[in-house]
Design a protein around this motif. Structure first.
Motif, short mmCIF file in Angstrom:
data_model
loop_
_atom_site.label_atom_id
_atom_site.label_comp_id
_atom_site.label_asym_id
_atom_site.label_seq_id
_atom_site.Cartn_x
_atom_site.Cartn_y
_atom_site.Cartn_z
N ASN A 76 0.86 -1.18 0.00
CA ASN A 76 0.00 0.00 0.00
C ASN A 76 0.89 1.22 0.00
OD1 ASN A 76 -2.68 -1.10 0.09
ND2 ASN A 76 -2.13 -1.90 2.09
N PRO A 77 0.54 2.36 -0.42
CA PRO A 77 -0.79 2.74 -0.87
C PRO A 77 -1.04 2.36 -2.33
CG PRO A 77 0.65 4.62 -0.94
CD PRO A 77 1.46 3.48 -0.40
N LYS A 78 -2.30 2.24 -2.64
CA LYS A 78 -2.72 2.01 -4.01
C LYS A 78 -3.65 3.14 -4.41
CE LYS A 78 -2.42 -2.99 -3.94
NZ LYS A 78 -3.13 -4.25 -4.07
N LYS A 79 -3.54 3.55 -5.67
CA LYS A 79 -4.45 4.57 -6.20
C LYS A 79 -5.42 3.89 -7.14
CE LYS A 79 -2.93 8.63 -7.44
NZ LYS A 79 -2.16 9.70 -8.12
N LYS A 80 -6.65 4.41 -7.18
CA LYS A 80 -7.66 3.83 -8.07
C LYS A 80 -7.73 4.61 -9.37
CE LYS A 80 -10.43 1.62 -4.56
NZ LYS A 80 -11.71 1.59 -3.88
N TYR A 81 -7.85 3.85 -10.47
CA TYR A 81 -7.92 4.41 -11.81
C TYR A 81 -9.04 3.71 -12.57
CZ TYR A 81 -3.22 6.26 -11.00
OH TYR A 81 -2.15 6.93 -10.50
N ILE A 82 -9.55 4.39 -13.59
CA ILE A 82 -10.49 3.78 -14.51
C ILE A 82 -9.79 3.65 -15.86
CG2 ILE A 82 -11.53 6.00 -15.16
CD1 ILE A 82 -14.21 4.46 -15.47
N ILE A 83 -10.04 2.55 -16.54
CA ILE A 83 -9.45 2.34 -17.86
C ILE A 83 -10.31 3.07 -18.89
CG2 ILE A 83 -8.88 0.64 -19.64
CD1 ILE A 83 -8.34 -1.35 -17.34
N ILE A 84 -9.68 3.97 -19.63
CA ILE A 84 -10.39 4.71 -20.67
C ILE A 84 -9.76 4.42 -22.02
CG2 ILE A 84 -11.13 6.55 -19.10
CD1 ILE A 84 -8.88 8.30 -20.30
N TYR A 85 -10.53 4.67 -23.08
CA TYR A 85 -10.02 4.51 -24.44
C TYR A 85 -10.14 5.85 -25.16
CZ TYR A 85 -9.29 2.79 -29.16
OH TYR A 85 -8.80 2.58 -30.42
N GLU A 86 -9.04 6.30 -25.71
CA GLU A 86 -9.02 7.56 -26.46
C GLU A 86 -9.00 7.24 -27.94
OE1 GLU A 86 -8.46 10.94 -25.40
OE2 GLU A 86 -8.78 10.44 -23.31
N LYS A 87 -10.10 7.52 -28.63
CA LYS A 87 -10.18 7.25 -30.07
C LYS A 87 -9.13 8.04 -30.84
CE LYS A 87 -14.99 5.91 -30.43
NZ LYS A 87 -16.29 6.17 -31.02
N GLU A 88 -8.91 9.27 -30.41
CA GLU A 88 -7.95 10.13 -31.10
C GLU A 88 -6.55 9.49 -31.15
OE1 GLU A 88 -5.74 14.31 -30.04
OE2 GLU A 88 -7.85 14.10 -29.52
N HIS A 89 -6.17 8.82 -30.08
CA HIS A 89 -4.85 8.19 -30.00
C HIS A 89 -4.90 6.69 -30.31
CE1 HIS A 89 -4.44 11.87 -27.66
NE2 HIS A 89 -3.15 11.80 -27.87
N GLU A 90 -6.13 6.14 -30.41
CA GLU A 90 -6.34 4.70 -30.58
C GLU A 90 -5.56 3.92 -29.54
OE1 GLU A 90 -5.59 3.53 -34.61
OE2 GLU A 90 -7.26 4.73 -35.38
N GLN A 91 -5.76 4.33 -28.27
CA GLN A 91 -4.98 3.76 -27.19
C GLN A 91 -5.75 3.80 -25.87
OE1 GLN A 91 -1.09 5.46 -27.10
NE2 GLN A 91 -0.48 4.39 -25.27
N PHE A 92 -5.44 2.84 -24.98
CA PHE A 92 -6.02 2.81 -23.64
C PHE A 92 -5.11 3.55 -22.66
CE2 PHE A 92 -8.00 -0.79 -25.69
CZ PHE A 92 -9.30 -0.70 -25.25
N PHE A 93 -5.76 4.17 -21.67
CA PHE A 93 -5.05 4.90 -20.62
C PHE A 93 -5.70 4.58 -19.28
CE2 PHE A 93 -4.57 7.41 -24.45
CZ PHE A 93 -3.24 7.80 -24.41
N LEU A 94 -4.98 4.90 -18.20
CA LEU A 94 -5.53 4.86 -16.86
C LEU A 94 -5.79 6.29 -16.43
CD1 LEU A 94 -3.24 2.28 -15.01
CD2 LEU A 94 -5.51 1.91 -15.97
N LYS A 95 -7.03 6.59 -15.99
CA LYS A 95 -7.38 7.93 -15.50
C LYS A 95 -7.68 7.81 -14.02
CE LYS A 95 -10.41 11.88 -16.09
NZ LYS A 95 -10.30 12.22 -14.69
N ALA A 96 -6.96 8.60 -13.23
CA ALA A 96 -7.16 8.58 -11.77
C ALA A 96 -8.59 8.98 -11.42
CB ALA A 96 -6.16 9.51 -11.10
N LEU A 97 -9.16 8.30 -10.43
CA LEU A 97 -10.52 8.62 -10.02
C LEU A 97 -10.59 9.90 -9.20
CD1 LEU A 97 -12.01 5.12 -9.07
CD2 LEU A 97 -12.35 6.45 -11.15
N GLU A 98 -9.51 10.25 -8.51
CA GLU A 98 -9.54 11.39 -7.61
C GLU A 98 -8.72 12.58 -8.09
OE1 GLU A 98 -8.62 9.99 -3.70
OE2 GLU A 98 -10.20 8.49 -3.75
N SER A 99 -8.28 12.55 -9.35
CA SER A 99 -7.53 13.69 -9.90
C SER A 99 -7.61 13.63 -11.43
CB SER A 99 -6.07 13.64 -9.44
OG SER A 99 -5.38 12.59 -10.09
N ASP A 100 -6.90 14.54 -12.08
CA ASP A 100 -6.88 14.57 -13.54
C ASP A 100 -5.71 13.77 -14.11
OD1 ASP A 100 -9.15 16.14 -13.68
OD2 ASP A 100 -8.00 18.02 -13.63
N GLU A 101 -4.99 13.05 -13.26
CA GLU A 101 -3.83 12.28 -13.70
C GLU A 101 -4.23 11.21 -14.71
OE1 GLU A 101 -0.19 9.75 -11.70
OE2 GLU A 101 -2.10 9.84 -10.66
#
Length: 128
Positions: A76-101
């Protein structure tokens, strides 16, 4: 990573109900448990593509999955992220749930984040 176009988690009425993938002949196969596959169609509202990566327990991760990312050598600690897909980049990213990271998951076909650092938490389902 390119296989993300051929494997999906299926959502109906804001609930995960199964999976779909395409065989070599581009025919869809369906499964309610991601193990037994057949041609019996599952009716769904949304299909979330596979992100091209697994978590520490070999669980496949899909778009809109929430994961805990170990950010240090400690458990620990662990941060939580959601997996998003950006069509513009044709790529997956992790977006932090509690910030804009936003973190990149891949450089080309190579994962930047090792699966040992990721733990599946759940699937984000929007409320309409």
């Amino acid at each position: 990573m390119n296989n993300h176009k051929y494997w999906f988690r299926l959502i109906k009425n804001n609930k995960p109900i199964g999976f779909m993938k395409y065989n070599d002949k581009k025919k869809p196969l369906f499964s309610i448990d991601n193990y037994g596959w057949n041609t019996t169609k599952i009716n769904y509202d949304i299909s979330n593509p596979w992100a091209g990566i697994y978590d520490r327990n070999n669980y496949p991760l899909f778009k809109n999955d929430v994961v805990a990312l170990r950010t240090t050598t400690q458990p620990n600690p662990k941060k939580k992220y959601i997996i998003i897909y950006e069509k513009e980049h044709e790529q997956f990213f992790l977006k932090a749930l509690e910030s804009d990271e936003i973190l990149t998951l891949f450089v080309g076909d190579l994962p930047i984040i090792q699966k040992q650092e990721l733990t599946f938490v759940g699937t984000y389902l929007s409320r309409h």
